[in-house]
Design a protein around this motif. Structure first.
Motif, PDB file in Angstrom:
ATOM      1  N   ASP A   5       0.818  -1.217   0.000  1.00  9.23           N
ATOM      2  CA  ASP A   5       0.000   0.000   0.000  1.00  9.23           C
ATOM      3  C   ASP A   5       0.850   1.265   0.000  1.00  9.23           C
ATOM      4  N   GLY A   6       2.174   1.105  -0.159  1.00 12.05           N
ATOM      5  CA  GLY A   6       3.065   2.251  -0.273  1.00 12.05           C
ATOM      6  C   GLY A   6       3.659   2.746   1.027  1.00 12.05           C
ATOM      7  N   PRO A 122      -7.770  -9.990   1.750  1.00 14.93           N
ATOM      8  CA  PRO A 122      -7.131  -9.297   0.626  1.00 14.93           C
ATOM      9  C   PRO A 122      -6.623  -7.900   0.978  1.00 14.93           C
ATOM     10  N   ASP A 123      -7.116  -7.324   2.081  1.00 10.99           N
ATOM     11  CA  ASP A 123      -6.708  -5.965   2.446  1.00 10.99           C
ATOM     12  C   ASP A 123      -5.371  -5.912   3.182  1.00 10.99           C
ATOM     13  N   ASN A 134      -9.332 -11.072  -4.051  1.00 13.50           N
ATOM     14  CA  ASN A 134     -10.644 -11.614  -3.703  1.00 13.50           C
ATOM     15  C   ASN A 134     -10.474 -12.784  -2.740  1.00 13.50           C
ATOM     16  N   GLU A 135     -11.567 -13.426  -2.389  1.00 11.82           N
ATOM     17  CA  GLU A 135     -11.534 -14.498  -1.398  1.00 11.82           C
ATOM     18  C   GLU A 135     -11.040 -15.807  -2.025  1.00 11.82           C
ATOM     19  N   PRO A 136     -10.323 -16.648  -1.253  1.00 14.43           N
ATOM     20  CA  PRO A 136      -9.789 -17.902  -1.801  1.00 14.43           C
ATOM     21  C   PRO A 136     -10.862 -18.938  -2.107  1.00 14.43           C
ATOM     22  N   GLU A 144      -2.897  -9.972  -7.943  1.00 15.84           N
ATOM     23  CA  GLU A 144      -2.349  -8.952  -8.837  1.00 15.84           C
ATOM     24  C   GLU A 144      -0.994  -8.481  -8.329  1.00 15.84           C
ATOM     25  N   ARG A 145      -0.186  -7.985  -9.238  1.00 13.85           N
ATOM     26  CA  ARG A 145       1.183  -7.595  -8.900  1.00 13.85           C
ATOM     27  C   ARG A 145       1.211  -6.518  -7.826  1.00 13.85           C
TER      28      ARG A 145
END
Length: 509
Positions: A5-6, A122-123, A134-136, A144-145
């Motif tokens: 998240d930087g 995911p957060d 998303n959820e597994p 995503e990268r």
């Protein structure tokens, strides 16, 4: 370095992991064994924003090795800036209780652990190359990268090359094998069954894929581990604890037949020990009690006083009951374990031991193992490539130890629960503790060899064979590149993580 998240990654993230997660008994009632030296938990001190110092009561010869295996996200650091909102040290009791109820939990630590699970949440910020979005449980679990991933290639290009990774949910391993065989998967390394190898090769041209075979880091593809801490029946437990009984179980097994019928004749007959890649390996450890000798097995059981019943079908226990064992095995996830178990059942019944094979789901198997309820556990003999770092199949320092899970519980609880070790079980724990402290590599190898010798003599795990390279096969689409044709596949290496997945790519036409 930055989180996904930087936000900068600093020493505070390590200190948060140590002080607020590890030292919190509600979050971590059993402290990580790799942080315990000389019977005491190590300490972590912040020096500055990018430096920490670890303190132990004695020298710790394998600290860097332990960090390499255990020290990833969740194992040595955690995103403090995100997780502190779910921790009572940083959030008011009123606000925390509200979040707990909204999320459907009963206690704050349940909420915290859920939020600190990168698979389920995911957060959660990460340092990994990709993060889930998303959820597994979704049919397509997408990653995503990480735009702030901290690695570049030798030309300075930002990694990872792949923008997105999609995992397809399959109802069972057979579906995975069929999809791979049909060319529907770009890359699959796990859960491909050895008995399908000829069909994979035959269908490779039509499916536009290639098959790679990696060498296994396992000591034995499948091992049978009688539980020395079985708590369901004291009489049976005492029989299992008799070394002669375990030797008899091993001698009764026709490993050559298992190899031919279950492994296409490609395996290498081997007892349960470390693989040859480990410097402590000795051939005699891999040859101990692996000959097929039911006559000697029967003699050992006779010597124990386990006499036959009047029909000479089964042997009797000291209390007069029929001697029986139950083998518990997880079906169809890695290898032909159920087929091998059914053959072992036949061999053991030939020497008078009534045997049942019970297949069950993986989570239930672990639940029963931890509770000391499994009589004979079946699993791969993995996590032994680095036995002093993570040799829980050889040394009972964790509940995952299949031959003495309750001793593992005793160790991690520091004697508060579980079963206290005795005899050679205590000796291997003492040797392991000594090896962890040893900074001299050659001395550490010698201590490891003594641990392996004691394991071989006691037959705590009954190995069958070392898997052929085809056991660790992968199916890759022909345009999926930069994946090594030859590598070592092992749990401790987080395979295929040791092959640098951030550098995998699709070749463009």
């Amino acid at each position: 370095m930055k989180w996904s998240d930087g936000v900068p990654f600093t020493a505070d993230d390590i200190i948060f992991w140590y002080k607020d997660i590890i030292l919190n008994d509600e979050l971590t009632p059993a402290k990580p064994s790799w942080m315990i030296v000389g019977g005491k938990l190590g300490e972590v001190e912040k020096i500055d924003d990018y430096t920490v110092r670890l303190h132990f009561v004695q020298p710790y010869g394998v600290l860097l090795d332990s960090l390499a295996i255990y020290g990833g996200q969740g194992g040595f650091f955690a995103p403090r800036h995100y997780l502190k909102q779910f921790h009572p040290n940083y959030t008011s009791e009123e606000r925390l209780e509200k979040m707990v109820k909204e999320e459907g939990f009963n206690y704050w630590y349940q909420l915290f652990m859920a939020k600190n699970d990168w698979i389920q949440n995911p957060d959660l910020p990460t340092l990994r190359a990709w993060k889930p979005i998303n959820e597994p449980t979704a049919t397509h679990w997408i990653m995503e990268r990480n735009p702030y991933y901290w690695k570049v290639d030798t030309a300075g290009n930002q990694l990872p090359y792949l923008d997105r990774v999609t995992h397809v949910l399959a109802e069972d391993p057979e579906v995975i094998n069929l999809k791979a065989m049909a060319g529907e998967l770009d890359f699959q390394l796990r859960h491909l069954m050895l008995n399908n190898y000829p069909m994979f090769m035959e269908a490779s041209e039509k499916g536009n894929y290639r098959v790679v075979t990696w060498e296994s880091g396992f000591g034995s593809d499948v091992a049978f581990s009688p539980n020395l801490t079985y708590k369901g029946d004291p009489v049976l437990r005492d029989i299992i604890r008799d070394r002669r009984f375990r030797i008899a179980l091993s001698l009764a097994i026709n490993r050559e037949e298992i190899n031919e019928l279950c492994y296409l004749g490609l395996g290498e007959i081997r007892a349960a020990t470390v693989p040859p890649q480990n410097p402590a390996y000795r051939e005699e450890f891999g040859k101990k009690y692996i000959e097929y000798n039911p006559e000697r097995a029967n003699a050992l059981l006779d010597e124990m006083g386990l006499r036959w019943d009047k029909d000479h079908k089964y042997r009797l226990r000291p209390d007069g009951k029929t001697l029986s064992l139950t083998i518990e095995v997880v079906a169809g996830i890695f290898g032909p374990w159920v087929d091998a178990s059914e053959l072992v059942k036949e061999y053991w019944e030939e020497i008078g031991i009534k045997t049942a094979v019970k297949t069950e789901e993986r989570a239930l198997w672990y639940q029963r193992l931890y509770a000391g309820e499994i009589q004979v556990a079946v699993w791969s003999f993995g996590q032994v490539l680095f036995p002093i770092i993570r040799g829980l199949r050889l040394i009972p320092f964790a509940r995952e130890c299949p031959f003495a899970p309750l001793i593992g519980e005793w160790y991690v609880s520091r004697g508060k629960s579980g079963v206290e070790p005795w005899g050679d079980l205590k000796k291997v724990l003492d040797l392991w503790e000594k090896a962890k402290l040893t900074v001299d590599r050659e001395k550490r190898i010698q201590l490891t060899q003594e641990i392996l010798r004691i394991n071989a003599e006691n037959v705590w795990n009954i190995g069958i064979l070392r898997a052929p390279a085809t056991m660790c096969m992968g199916v890759l689409k022909n345009n999926f590149r930069n994946v090594p044709e030859v590598a070592l596949s092992d749990t401790n290496l987080n395979s295929p993580g040791n092959a640098n997945p951030p550098q995998f790519f699709f070749k463009q036409k």
